[in-house]
Design a protein around this motif. Structure first.
Motif, PDB file in Angstrom:
ATOM      1  N   VAL A 185     -45.234  39.559 -55.903  1.00 43.83           N
ATOM      2  CA  VAL A 185     -44.846  38.633 -57.103  1.00 43.83           C
ATOM      3  C   VAL A 185     -43.573  37.728 -57.161  1.00 43.83           C
ATOM      4  CG1 VAL A 185     -44.335  38.675 -59.568  1.00 43.83           C
ATOM      5  CG2 VAL A 185     -46.127  39.916 -58.651  1.00 43.83           C
ATOM      6  N   PRO A 186     -42.599  38.105 -56.306  1.00 51.70           N
ATOM      7  CA  PRO A 186     -41.424  37.395 -56.312  1.00 51.70           C
ATOM      8  C   PRO A 186     -41.487  36.043 -55.501  1.00 51.70           C
ATOM      9  CG  PRO A 186     -40.973  39.598 -55.755  1.00 51.70           C
ATOM     10  CD  PRO A 186     -42.281  39.521 -55.898  1.00 51.70           C
ATOM     11  N   ALA A 187     -42.758  35.767 -54.929  1.00 52.99           N
ATOM     12  CA  ALA A 187     -43.013  34.721 -54.211  1.00 52.99           C
ATOM     13  C   ALA A 187     -42.913  33.412 -55.349  1.00 52.99           C
ATOM     14  CB  ALA A 187     -44.271  34.539 -53.438  1.00 52.99           C
ATOM     15  N   LEU A 188     -43.066  33.682 -56.462  1.00 46.07           N
ATOM     16  CA  LEU A 188     -43.239  32.903 -57.592  1.00 46.07           C
ATOM     17  C   LEU A 188     -41.954  32.062 -57.694  1.00 46.07           C
ATOM     18  CD1 LEU A 188     -44.297  31.765 -60.596  1.00 46.07           C
ATOM     19  CD2 LEU A 188     -42.996  33.516 -61.443  1.00 46.07           C
ATOM     20  N   PHE A 189     -40.700  32.595 -57.307  1.00 40.57           N
ATOM     21  CA  PHE A 189     -39.408  32.001 -57.438  1.00 40.57           C
ATOM     22  C   PHE A 189     -39.438  30.932 -56.362  1.00 40.57           C
ATOM     23  CE2 PHE A 189     -38.862  36.196 -59.570  1.00 40.57           C
ATOM     24  CZ  PHE A 189     -38.402  35.684 -60.607  1.00 40.57           C
ATOM     25  N   ASP A 190     -39.895  31.374 -54.980  1.00 39.83           N
ATOM     26  CA  ASP A 190     -40.064  30.329 -53.911  1.00 39.83           C
ATOM     27  C   ASP A 190     -41.015  29.035 -54.262  1.00 39.83           C
ATOM     28  OD1 ASP A 190     -39.111  31.558 -51.281  1.00 39.83           O
ATOM     29  OD2 ASP A 190     -40.036  33.087 -52.655  1.00 39.83           O
ATOM     30  N   ALA A 191     -42.110  29.348 -55.207  1.00 40.36           N
ATOM     31  CA  ALA A 191     -42.959  28.473 -55.535  1.00 40.36           C
ATOM     32  C   ALA A 191     -42.515  27.549 -56.619  1.00 40.36           C
ATOM     33  CB  ALA A 191     -44.147  29.002 -56.053  1.00 40.36           C
ATOM     34  N   PHE A 192     -41.645  28.122 -57.474  1.00 42.72           N
ATOM     35  CA  PHE A 192     -41.048  27.293 -58.660  1.00 42.72           C
ATOM     36  C   PHE A 192     -40.052  26.379 -58.019  1.00 42.72           C
ATOM     37  CE2 PHE A 192     -38.229  26.365 -61.827  1.00 42.72           C
ATOM     38  CZ  PHE A 192     -38.853  26.117 -63.044  1.00 42.72           C
ATOM     39  N   SER A 193     -39.234  26.863 -57.162  1.00 43.04           N
ATOM     40  CA  SER A 193     -37.995  26.144 -56.481  1.00 43.04           C
ATOM     41  C   SER A 193     -38.787  25.071 -55.753  1.00 43.04           C
ATOM     42  CB  SER A 193     -37.103  26.909 -55.597  1.00 43.04           C
ATOM     43  OG  SER A 193     -37.669  27.437 -54.420  1.00 43.04           O
ATOM     44  N   VAL A 194     -39.545  25.200 -54.834  1.00 45.01           N
ATOM     45  CA  VAL A 194     -40.274  24.137 -54.055  1.00 45.01           C
ATOM     46  C   VAL A 194     -40.976  23.038 -54.898  1.00 45.01           C
ATOM     47  CG1 VAL A 194     -41.893  23.864 -52.366  1.00 45.01           C
ATOM     48  CG2 VAL A 194     -40.370  25.482 -52.071  1.00 45.01           C
ATOM     49  N   GLY A 195     -41.693  23.567 -55.822  1.00 40.59           N
ATOM     50  CA  GLY A 195     -42.209  22.538 -56.748  1.00 40.59           C
ATOM     51  C   GLY A 195     -41.570  21.796 -57.492  1.00 40.59           C
ATOM     52  N   PHE A 196     -40.346  22.158 -58.028  1.00 36.11           N
ATOM     53  CA  PHE A 196     -39.481  21.600 -58.779  1.00 36.11           C
ATOM     54  C   PHE A 196     -38.672  20.541 -57.941  1.00 36.11           C
ATOM     55  CE2 PHE A 196     -34.745  21.363 -59.995  1.00 36.11           C
ATOM     56  CZ  PHE A 196     -35.067  20.471 -61.305  1.00 36.11           C
ATOM     57  N   PHE A 197     -38.296  20.883 -56.940  1.00 35.26           N
ATOM     58  CA  PHE A 197     -37.815  19.952 -55.851  1.00 35.26           C
ATOM     59  C   PHE A 197     -38.687  18.712 -55.671  1.00 35.26           C
ATOM     60  CE2 PHE A 197     -36.834  18.457 -51.479  1.00 35.26           C
ATOM     61  CZ  PHE A 197     -35.668  17.959 -51.430  1.00 35.26           C
ATOM     62  N   PHE A 198     -39.914  18.862 -55.023  1.00 38.83           N
ATOM     63  CA  PHE A 198     -40.720  18.061 -54.406  1.00 38.83           C
ATOM     64  C   PHE A 198     -41.468  17.141 -55.614  1.00 38.83           C
ATOM     65  CE2 PHE A 198     -40.647  20.515 -50.559  1.00 38.83           C
ATOM     66  CZ  PHE A 198     -40.588  19.414 -49.869  1.00 38.83           C
ATOM     67  N   PHE A 199     -41.630  17.758 -56.800  1.00 38.67           N
ATOM     68  CA  PHE A 199     -42.387  17.106 -57.773  1.00 38.67           C
ATOM     69  C   PHE A 199     -41.962  16.650 -59.007  1.00 38.67           C
ATOM     70  CE2 PHE A 199     -45.421  19.953 -55.753  1.00 38.67           C
ATOM     71  CZ  PHE A 199     -45.903  18.937 -54.868  1.00 38.67           C
ATOM     72  N   LEU A 200     -40.417  16.951 -59.277  1.00 39.03           N
ATOM     73  CA  LEU A 200     -39.539  16.953 -60.323  1.00 39.03           C
ATOM     74  C   LEU A 200     -38.292  16.064 -59.886  1.00 39.03           C
ATOM     75  CD1 LEU A 200     -40.480  19.820 -62.637  1.00 39.03           C
ATOM     76  CD2 LEU A 200     -41.622  17.489 -62.626  1.00 39.03           C
ATOM     77  N   LEU A 201     -37.703  16.680 -59.057  1.00 44.02           N
ATOM     78  CA  LEU A 201     -36.060  16.224 -58.538  1.00 44.02           C
ATOM     79  C   LEU A 201     -36.099  15.128 -57.934  1.00 44.02           C
ATOM     80  CD1 LEU A 201     -33.275  17.204 -59.068  1.00 44.02           C
ATOM     81  CD2 LEU A 201     -33.416  18.374 -56.872  1.00 44.02           C
ATOM     82  N   PHE A 202     -37.053  14.953 -56.811  1.00 40.66           N
ATOM     83  CA  PHE A 202     -37.155  13.657 -56.004  1.00 40.66           C
ATOM     84  C   PHE A 202     -38.289  13.185 -55.934  1.00 40.66           C
ATOM     85  CE2 PHE A 202     -33.508  15.874 -54.079  1.00 40.66           C
ATOM     86  CZ  PHE A 202     -32.675  14.879 -53.575  1.00 40.66           C
ATOM     87  N   GLU A 203     -39.338  13.220 -57.102  1.00 41.34           N
ATOM     88  CA  GLU A 203     -40.553  12.673 -57.154  1.00 41.34           C
ATOM     89  C   GLU A 203     -40.389  11.081 -57.603  1.00 41.34           C
ATOM     90  OE1 GLU A 203     -44.171  11.227 -56.911  1.00 41.34           O
ATOM     91  OE2 GLU A 203     -43.372  12.981 -56.161  1.00 41.34           O
ATOM     92  N   GLY A 204     -39.578  11.110 -58.848  1.00 43.10           N
ATOM     93  CA  GLY A 204     -39.275   9.595 -59.484  1.00 43.10           C
ATOM     94  C   GLY A 204     -37.567   9.580 -59.804  1.00 43.10           C
ATOM     95  N   LYS A 205     -37.415   8.575 -60.564  1.00 42.98           N
ATOM     96  CA  LYS A 205     -35.958   8.253 -60.945  1.00 42.98           C
ATOM     97  C   LYS A 205     -35.507   9.392 -61.791  1.00 42.98           C
ATOM     98  CE  LYS A 205     -36.379   3.154 -60.173  1.00 42.98           C
ATOM     99  NZ  LYS A 205     -36.153   2.007 -61.154  1.00 42.98           N
TER     100      LYS A 205
END
Length: 510
Positions: A185-205
């Protein structure tokens, strides 16, 4: 053949890393059945092979894939061999990821160190060797969920770093993280950090602008779909509630149970989880604000490390295999720190330095256990060179093992594979070693104790009446109903100290 040779020469250091890792794992293939968690996994795997349904008919508190792996393996040797192959794939995926994150150009020529000439290597090579070796200091040769979990995590990160704009790559990455989650289950935190980085933090302005893209929704769908399918499957066989309770809900109490001394506690704030969550939230905000100054690569590595560390410290337990989760980002950060220091970009060293201070403070505070490596390999060499007997070799892992193996041989000779046995004590390895199943759903006594399964277990004993009942006399937890049960139809038989063995009488008493 020429293409194979060319590939090996082109990836010479990767091949050396794989060979080194395989050599270091070689002793693990000869280890006896001694590790409790592996005993539980293999017992549940044996249950699956006998047609039992996970969570409904036989219990443990992890998602299903680790048990299915154990079912395919069958024995501790093949389980460890499966891990060797699995981890080799992880090393290859990590090398490809490290190459994209750390290498700026190909390095040729030689470098001098203490007067000797060595071929120059890429930064990714150093990181790969770190990644290959560090798990051995954290129980990495044992088939635990964390060591299996990191391979699909690394594959998911690599797929997104290679092309986070491609829909197929995004879907495959989400699926890969979902596989990791269904292992641990703790893989959830890896998934969240990576998803947040690629799709929210650096996806748009801005984060809100990024939400207009379809990519974060594809990633979320690919992550959630296999998990939902697993829920639907277990619900369809009448094990839905047990699946949710065992693999997910019961772990809420598990988060604070080490600090409070019981699995039943749900006061997660008492374990420091709330404080660590606040620190993680503040760290995330700071990284978001400084993303342009730190750059894309450093921001990603720090974000991944912060969330992975949170996952590793989730329960405050000092088991070293929990730290395997942070080894991928730590290996990359160590080399990134070295590269940044060589480039004299001092302002970028500070956040990495702070991250490592947090790591060391966490290790010191929780006091993670450490198992010396040199005596382990010395024990193996002494055994294979016949300088040490098998009993002495086994006793290195657990002084009870020689007796346990003799007891297992006795039980195998006097029972059939379909006849259950019951073991009271934290020795689930007996079930795995004999390939016999318990009469009830619990494979370890601490499960019966922690989840108050005494009445359920007693009922299972009275219904199935196992031919043999084994009590570890050194196990201090009481089970009064067991002694009452034994008084009627069981007699003491051979003694395998510290194990007391009771055999069912041929003619049950009325």
């Amino acid at each position: 053949m020429k293409k194979i040779v060319a590939f090996l020469l082109r990836h010479e250091y990767l091949v050396w890393a794989l060979c080194l890792c395989a050599l270091l794992r070689l002793p693990s293939l000869l280890e006896p059945y001694w590790y409790g968690d592996e005993g539980i996994y293999l017992t549940l795997g044996n249950g699956v092979r006998h047609g039992l349904q996970l969570y409904r008919d036989i219990h443990d508190n992890k998602p299903p894939i680790i048990y299915l792996m154990a079912a395919l393996s069958g024995t501790v040797f093949w389980f460890r061999f499966f891990l060797l192959v699995w981890n080799s794939v992880a090393i290859v995926a990590f090398e490809r990821l490290a190459h994209r994150l750390l290498d700026r150009n190909k390095v040729a020529g030689t470098t001098k160190f203490i007067g000797l000439s060595f071929p120059k290597v890429q930064y990714s090579t150093i990181a790969t060797f770190l990644f290959a070796i560090l798990p051995f200091f954290a129980e990495g040769s044992i088939a635990n969920g964390e060591i299996f979990m990191i391979m699909p995590v690394i594959v998911g990160v690599y797929l997104l770093w290679r092309n986070s704009k491609n829909s197929l790559s995004v879907i495959l990455a989400g699926f890969s993280f979902s596989l990791a989650f269904l292992i641990k289950v703790p893989a959830l935190f890896d998934a969240f950090s990576v998803g947040f980085f690629f799709f929210l933090l650096f996806e748009g302005k801005s984060v809100f602008a990024s939400l207009k893209s379809r990519l974060p929704y594809l990633f979320a769908f690919a992550f959630l779909a296999p998990i939902l399918i697993s829920f639907l499957y277990y619900a369809s066989i009448g094990a839905g509630k047990q699946y949710v309770a065992a693999a997910f809900a019961q772990n809420v109490g598990y988060l604070s149970s080490w600090a409070t001394g019981t699995h039943a506690s749900t006061n997660v704030g008492s374990s420091g989880l709330k404080n660590r969550a606040i620190v993680l939230a503040v760290t995330t905000v700071i990284l978001v604000l400084l993303k342009n100054k730190n750059g894309k690569r450093l921001t990603f590595l720090l974000l991944w490390f912060a969330f992975a560390l949170f996952g590793a410290l989730l329960s405050e337990r000092p088991y070293p295999h929990y730290l395997i989760q942070i080894i991928p980002p730590v290996s990359l950060l160590l080399v990134f720190f070295y590269r940044t220091f060589k480039d004299r970009k001092i302002f970028r060293l500070m956040p990495i330095f702070v991250g490592f201070i947090v790591l060391f403070v966490s290790l010191w505070t929780i006091k993670f256990w450490y198992y010396p490596q040199i005596p382990y390999y010395v024990n193996y060499i002494q055994f294979v060179t016949k300088a040490k007997s098998m009993d002495d070799y086994f006793s290195y892992f657990d002084p009870r093992l020689p007796t346990m193996y003799r007891l297992a041989s006795y039980l195998e000779a006097h029972t059939t594979p379909d006849e259950p046995i019951f073991v009271w004590g934290d020795v689930p390895m007996l079930y795995a070693l004999t390939k016999r199943l318990p009469p009830g759903k619990y494979t370890s006594s601490y499960h019966i104790k922690d989840f108050n399964g005494f009445d359920e277990t007693t009922q299972a004993l009275e219904t199935k009446k196992p031919k043999y009942v084994i009590i570890d006399t050194s196990y201090e937890a009481p089970y009064e109903g067991l002694h009452t049960f034994l008084e009627h139809d069981y007699i003491p038989t051979y003694s395998f100290t510290p194990f007391a063995v009771y055999r069912r009488t041929a003619t049950p008493t009325q």
